[in-house]
Scaffold this active site. Structure first.
Site, short mmCIF file in Angstrom:
data_model
loop_
_atom_site.label_atom_id
_atom_site.label_comp_id
_atom_site.label_asym_id
_atom_site.label_seq_id
_atom_site.Cartn_x
_atom_site.Cartn_y
_atom_site.Cartn_z
CE LYS A 1 -2.61 3.13 2.79
NZ LYS A 1 -2.12 4.08 2.02
CD GLU B 1 12.50 0.44 9.97
OE1 GLU B 1 12.67 1.42 10.42
OE2 GLU B 1 12.85 -0.79 9.84
CB CYS C 1 12.08 8.54 9.64
SG CYS C 1 13.26 7.71 8.53
CD GLU D 1 8.77 12.12 13.21
OE1 GLU D 1 7.68 11.50 13.06
OE2 GLU D 1 9.70 11.54 12.41
#
Ligand code: NAD
Length: 498
Positions: free
Chosen positions: A190, A266, A300, A395
């Site tokens: 996906k 992840e 990331c 983040e």
């Protein structure tokens, strides 16, 4: 029938045509979603609609899983020898290299990252990852375990079955399909609903590369529908997800509630970059800027917390600021533009919310901190922060850095601060004292440590997170371990004499 998006690029860096099918890819064919609805893809730089892609549903996930299961049982899995799998992967990598410009242009169109970086690094690196796993495909095997003369004990490393992977960039596409296919699994993938075109372009090469129908399937769609259907599906044996920690948690919960499928994650990061007094200052400035501002800070493992020892703090900040001011914002197809738009207006707003929270909590905006038309956020440097501020802990996924002064000689306190978030994806150390670099590297709780560099990746080196940055590893031989079931065979050779 799904349509084909064709476009003739006429930009400063790419002038060729592109053609990509915008349907779901199941059984080596492009098909419409079962509801025949579509999703608009928006160019983050112009705000214009690029094209429409098919919107998959839970029913389409069922169809793709059925195709993948059939391929696993009849044409891939244990039915295709490693050498055959290797050949398909190598051919796919070669086809990707041939179409590098087109794939890179599609990637830039959807995500606003630099075209030249996508062409020169992202697509070649993605192809390298696939070649790396092509090399592994015929070297995945178990062990013979010597136990007793009357017994033959051995293990087999068998593919798991139908696995599902999430992807947002062409590099992640390669990281996801490489180890899974090399080990003999079949895939339902996906892509991100915002950046699916590069994956769909690669799907157009799958048949030519020799993969049997059903081995690699792609279902585009939203996370709350297609994503949720995948994570709770009873016939999917494993899910590998890349995305935020919040969604990663939902996927793990859904896996636990359904068939306890194997999960690797992840997730996000807030990576520290520690620069000691004895570092090569110009190099540290260069890598630190690359570490946080590359790809608009939407990385990331972005080095968003920069800890600088007091002896060089002022000089570092002056040089880092000067360098950051040189980052040109604009059209990602221009050769001299370093920073393109953020992926979406929502993401740019989210970043600005963090900038405002930094100001409200008393940090100083040393540079940037502005929203500009076209989804841009100017490269931002915060100083005078406190450890518990949101901009230090959470983040941001944007071009926002905090530069923090530290004093301690033995590095105990800076290591404690560096480890003081929920994340543990990556970290960097800059020093010319190798002993200190290694000691600090060992003390940092992160899955990747860079010494005197940043953002370096290699197909053979594992990548993944400690703490809430994830579970499991991508890349290297470590990733393969997530794609095999280990079977222990106990054979009694003395059956007639006992
Ligand atoms: P996101 O978590 O918002 O979305 C990721 C994917 O999850 C999308 O494809 C979305 O469709 C899907 N999704 C959303 N809700 C879902 C649900 N309820 N069930 C199943 N799927 C669902 O993340 P993003 O904005 O695409 O990416 C940014 C995040 O990804 C950042 O946190 C970043 O650090 C992380 N990231 C991690 C890595 C890594 O390797 N560790 C790499 C890239 C990005």
């Amino acid at each position: 029938m799904p349509s084909i998006f064709t476009h003739k690029f006429d930009t400063a860096t790419y002038k060729g045509p592109v053609a990509v099918n915008t349907g779901l890819f199941i059984n080596n064919k492009f098909v419409d979603g079962s509801d025949k609805t579509t999703i608009d893809l928006i160019n983050p730089y112009t705000g214009q609609i690029i094209t429409k892609i098919s919107e998959g549903t839970a029913k389409d996930v069922d169809i793709a899983v059925e195709a993948a299961e059939k391929a696993y049982n009849t044409a891939w899995g244990l039915k295709a020898p490693g050498a055959a799998r290797s050949k398909c992967l190598n051919k796919l990598a070669a086809l990707m290299e041939e179409a590098a410009e087109e794939i890179a242009a599609l990637e830039t169109l959807c995500n606003g990252g630099s075209y030249l970086v996508n062409k020169g690094w992202s697509v070649p690196f993605a192809a390298d990852i696939i070649k790396y796993y092509a090399g592994w495909a015929d070297k995945i095997h178990g062990q013979v375990v010597e136990t007793d003369e009357r017994k033959l004990n051995y293990t087999r490393h068998e593919p798991i079955g139908v696995v599902v992977r999430w992807q947002s960039t062409v590099i992640m596409f390669a990281m996801k399909i490489g180890p899974a296919l090399a080990a003999g699994n079949t895939i339902v993938l996906k892509p991100s609903e915002m950046t699916p075109l590069s994956a769909l372009r690669v799907c157009m090469m799958v048949e030519e590369a020799g993969f049997p129908p059903g081995v690699l399937n792609v279902v585009t769609g939203y996370g709350t529908t297609v994503g949720a259907a995948i994570s709770s599906h009873m016939k999917i044996d494993k899910v590998a997800f890349t995305g935020s920690t919040a969604v990663g948690r939902k996927i793990m919960e859904a896996a636990a509630r359904s068939n306890l499928k194997n999960v690797t994650l992840e997730l996000g990061g807030k990576s520290p970059n520690i620069i000691f007094n004895d570092a090569d200052l110009d190099q540290a400035v260069k890598w630190a800027a690359h570490g946080i501002f590359f790809n608009q800070g939407q990385v990331c493992f972005a080095g968003s917390r920069i800890y600088v020892q007091s002896g060089i703090y002022d000089e570092f900040l002056a040089k880092f600021t000067e360098r950051t001011k040189m980052n040109k914002l604009g059209d990602p197809f221009s050769a001299d533009v370093y920073q393109g738009p953020q992926i979406s207006p929502i993401q740019a707003d989210r970043i600005m919310d963090y900038v405002n929270s930094g100001k409200e909590q008393g940090a100083k905006v040393h540079l940037g901190g502005e929203r500009q038309e076209g989804n841009f956020v100017t490269p931002t440097i915060f100083t005078e922060t406190k450890p518990n501020m949101k901009i230090v802990q959470e983040e941001i996924f944007g071009p926002v850095s905090v530069v923090i002064k530290f004093e301690d000689r033995d590095a105990t306190d800076v290591v404690r601060q560096a480890n003081d978030t929920i994340y543990g994806l990556a970290a960097a150390v800059f020093t010319q004292n190798l002993t200190q670099a290694i000691e600090v590297g060992h003390a940092l709780k992160a899955g990747t440590i860079w010494v005197n560099c940043y953002n370096e990746l290699s197909p053979g080196m594992p990548f993944g997170g400690y703490k809430q940055s994830g579970l499991g590893r991508e890349l290297g031989s470590y990733a393969l371990e997530h794609y095999v079931n280990v079977k222990a065979m106990h054979v009694n050779l003395a059956i007639k004499t006992e």
